[in-house]
Design a protein around this motif. Structure first.
Motif, PDB file in Angstrom:
ATOM      1  N   PRO A   1      13.011   8.307  26.169  1.00 10.48           N
ATOM      2  CA  PRO A   1      12.520   7.155  25.405  1.00 10.48           C
ATOM      3  C   PRO A   1      11.642   7.584  24.220  1.00 10.48           C
ATOM      4  CG  PRO A   1      11.235   7.402  27.392  1.00 10.48           C
ATOM      5  CD  PRO A   1      12.305   8.457  27.431  1.00 10.48           C
ATOM      6  N   LEU A   2      12.127   7.299  23.023  1.00  9.66           N
ATOM      7  CA  LEU A   2      11.401   7.646  21.806  1.00  9.66           C
ATOM      8  C   LEU A   2      10.851   6.401  21.128  1.00  9.66           C
ATOM      9  CD1 LEU A   2      13.833  10.288  20.279  1.00  9.66           C
ATOM     10  CD2 LEU A   2      11.696  10.732  21.508  1.00  9.66           C
ATOM     11  N   GLU A   3       9.698   6.564  20.522  1.00  3.19           N
ATOM     12  CA  GLU A   3       9.076   5.541  19.689  1.00  3.19           C
ATOM     13  C   GLU A   3       8.934   6.186  18.318  1.00  3.19           C
ATOM     14  OE1 GLU A   3       4.738   3.346  19.505  1.00  3.19           O
ATOM     15  OE2 GLU A   3       5.559   3.885  21.461  1.00  3.19           O
ATOM     16  N   ASN A   4       9.664   5.680  17.321  1.00  5.02           N
ATOM     17  CA  ASN A   4       9.730   6.301  16.002  1.00  5.02           C
ATOM     18  C   ASN A   4       9.141   5.412  14.922  1.00  5.02           C
ATOM     19  OD1 ASN A   4      11.259   8.602  16.944  1.00  5.02           O
ATOM     20  ND2 ASN A   4      13.010   7.238  17.058  1.00  5.02           N
ATOM     21  N   TYR A   5       8.351   6.029  14.060  1.00  5.31           N
ATOM     22  CA  TYR A   5       7.735   5.363  12.914  1.00  5.31           C
ATOM     23  C   TYR A   5       8.286   6.014  11.655  1.00  5.31           C
ATOM     24  CZ  TYR A   5       4.219   3.884  16.328  1.00  5.31           C
ATOM     25  OH  TYR A   5       3.584   3.344  17.412  1.00  5.31           O
ATOM     26  N   SER A   6       8.964   5.251  10.821  1.00  3.68           N
ATOM     27  CA  SER A   6       9.508   5.761   9.558  1.00  3.68           C
ATOM     28  C   SER A   6       8.868   4.992   8.411  1.00  3.68           C
ATOM     29  CB  SER A   6      11.028   5.576   9.496  1.00  3.68           C
ATOM     30  OG  SER A   6      11.650   6.261  10.556  1.00  3.68           O
ATOM     31  N   LEU A   7       8.397   5.727   7.404  1.00  5.43           N
ATOM     32  CA  LEU A   7       7.776   5.118   6.234  1.00  5.43           C
ATOM     33  C   LEU A   7       8.543   5.550   4.998  1.00  5.43           C
ATOM     34  CD1 LEU A   7       5.416   5.743   8.418  1.00  5.43           C
ATOM     35  CD2 LEU A   7       3.911   5.207   6.539  1.00  5.43           C
ATOM     36  N   SER A   8       8.843   4.591   4.127  1.00  2.00           N
ATOM     37  CA  SER A   8       9.449   4.915   2.833  1.00  2.00           C
ATOM     38  C   SER A   8       8.736   4.078   1.771  1.00  2.00           C
ATOM     39  CB  SER A   8      10.951   4.663   2.834  1.00  2.00           C
ATOM     40  OG  SER A   8      11.238   3.317   3.089  1.00  2.00           O
ATOM     41  N   GLU A   9       8.304   4.772   0.727  1.00  2.00           N
ATOM     42  CA  GLU A   9       7.509   4.122  -0.317  1.00  2.00           C
ATOM     43  C   GLU A   9       8.288   4.055  -1.619  1.00  2.00           C
ATOM     44  OE1 GLU A   9       3.613   5.045  -3.071  1.00  2.00           O
ATOM     45  OE2 GLU A   9       3.794   6.107  -1.164  1.00  2.00           O
ATOM     46  N   GLU A  10       8.174   2.912  -2.283  1.00  2.00           N
ATOM     47  CA  GLU A  10       8.745   2.729  -3.608  1.00  2.00           C
ATOM     48  C   GLU A  10       7.803   1.850  -4.413  1.00  2.00           C
ATOM     49  OE1 GLU A  10      12.769   0.950  -5.613  1.00  2.00           O
ATOM     50  OE2 GLU A  10      12.963   2.022  -3.709  1.00  2.00           O
ATOM     51  N   ASN A  11       7.347   2.369  -5.549  1.00  2.00           N
ATOM     52  CA  ASN A  11       6.447   1.631  -6.445  1.00  2.00           C
ATOM     53  C   ASN A  11       5.195   1.117  -5.741  1.00  2.00           C
ATOM     54  OD1 ASN A  11       8.254   1.965  -8.633  1.00  2.00           O
ATOM     55  ND2 ASN A  11       9.436   0.209  -7.922  1.00  2.00           N
TER      56      ASN A  11
ATOM     57  N   ALA B   1       0.869  -1.180   0.000  1.00  2.00           N
ATOM     58  CA  ALA B   1       0.000   0.000   0.000  1.00  2.00           C
ATOM     59  C   ALA B   1       0.900   1.222   0.000  1.00  2.00           C
ATOM     60  CB  ALA B   1      -0.900   0.004   1.237  1.00  2.00           C
ATOM     61  N   ASN B   2       0.372   2.342  -0.468  1.00  2.00           N
ATOM     62  CA  ASN B   2       1.194   3.549  -0.483  1.00  2.00           C
ATOM     63  C   ASN B   2       1.370   4.098   0.937  1.00  2.00           C
ATOM     64  OD1 ASN B   2      -1.017   5.317   0.133  1.00  2.00           O
ATOM     65  ND2 ASN B   2      -1.548   5.436  -2.023  1.00  2.00           N
ATOM     66  N   ALA B   3       2.331   4.983   1.090  1.00  2.00           N
ATOM     67  CA  ALA B   3       2.684   5.519   2.409  1.00  2.00           C
ATOM     68  C   ALA B   3       1.515   6.245   3.062  1.00  2.00           C
ATOM     69  CB  ALA B   3       3.900   6.432   2.303  1.00  2.00           C
ATOM     70  N   GLU B   4       0.722   6.945   2.267  1.00  2.00           N
ATOM     71  CA  GLU B   4      -0.430   7.664   2.833  1.00  2.00           C
ATOM     72  C   GLU B   4      -1.425   6.686   3.457  1.00  2.00           C
ATOM     73  OE1 GLU B   4      -3.793  10.997   1.641  1.00  2.00           O
ATOM     74  OE2 GLU B   4      -2.697   9.982   0.031  1.00  2.00           O
ATOM     75  N   LYS B   5      -1.687   5.589   2.791  1.00  2.00           N
ATOM     76  CA  LYS B   5      -2.615   4.582   3.315  1.00  2.00           C
ATOM     77  C   LYS B   5      -2.064   3.951   4.603  1.00  2.00           C
ATOM     78  CE  LYS B   5      -5.995   1.490   3.162  1.00  2.00           C
ATOM     79  NZ  LYS B   5      -7.316   1.792   3.623  1.00  2.00           N
ATOM     80  N   VAL B   6      -0.774   3.651   4.608  1.00  2.00           N
ATOM     81  CA  VAL B   6      -0.155   3.074   5.810  1.00  2.00           C
ATOM     82  C   VAL B   6      -0.207   4.086   6.956  1.00  2.00           C
ATOM     83  CG1 VAL B   6       1.977   2.142   6.802  1.00  2.00           C
ATOM     84  CG2 VAL B   6       1.304   1.525   4.461  1.00  2.00           C
TER      85      VAL B   6
END
Length: 146
Positions: A94-104, A12-17
Motif C-alpha cells: 500500500p503506497l500513499e503518493n504525493y505528486s506536485l507539478s507547478e506552472e506559473n 503557491a509554488n511547489a516549494e511552498k506546497v
C-alpha cells in the motif's frame, strides 16, 4: 486493494506546497482532518521509518519509499501502532503518493493511495478536508480561531 485519488490546485509554488505538506509546524495542522492530535516521527529521508500517531498511542507506521523534494513523495504503509506497539499488517504494497507539478506559480497537488475497502469511506471523507487545509496554509489564507 483499490487506488483512490484526490487533486487540488494551490495558488503557491511547489516549494511552498511541499513545505506545507511535510513541514514540522504545518503537518499536524492539515492532518488534523484524519486525527485531531496527529503527530509524526520521521526524517522524511528515503528509506527512513515514519510513525504517524493519533495522540493516543495509536496510529500507523511506514517507510519513506521515495522523496524527490518539491515533486514527489511516496510512503509505503507497513502496519498499525496500538498502545505504542507496532503490529505488521499483510496489506501487500500500500503506497500513499504525493505528486506536485507547478506552472506559473500554481501547483497541482495529486494524491493517490492504495486502500482496502474498509478504509475507503474514511479517506474519501477526510482527504477533501485535509486538502482544503493544505491549500489555506500554503496560500496563507488560513484563519486562526480565537
Amino acid at each position: 486493494m483499490e487506488k483512490i485519488e484526490f487533486k487540488t490546485e494551490i495558488n503557491a509554488n511547489a516549494e511552498k506546497v511541499w513545505n506545507t505538506l511535510f513541514g514540522k509546524e504545518t503537518y499536524p495542522k492539515w492532518t488534523a482532518a484524519f486525527a485531531e492530535n496527529s503527530s509524526l516521527e520521521t526524517t522524511w529521508l528515503k528509506g527512513s521509518k515514519a510513525i504517524f500517531g493519533d495522540g493516543t498511542g495509536n496510529g500507523m507506521f511506514a517507510i519513506i519509499e521515495e522523496n524527490i523534494p518539491n515533486k514527489f513523495m511516496s510512503i509505503k504503509h507497513l502496519g498499525e501502532v496500538k498502545d505504542g506497539k507496532e503490529e505488521l499488517k499483510d496489506w501487500g504494497e500500500p503506497l500513499e503518493n504525493y505528486s506536485l507539478s507547478e506552472e506559473n506559480g500554481i501547483t497541482e497537488l495529486n494524491i493517490n493511495m492504495d486502500i482496502t475497502e474498509d478504509w475507503k469511506g474514511y479517506f474519501e471523507e477526510a482527504w477533501p478536508k485535509a486538502l482544503t487545509k493544505v491549500k489555506a496554509l500554503a496560500e496563507g489564507t488560513e484563519k486562526n480561531h480565537i
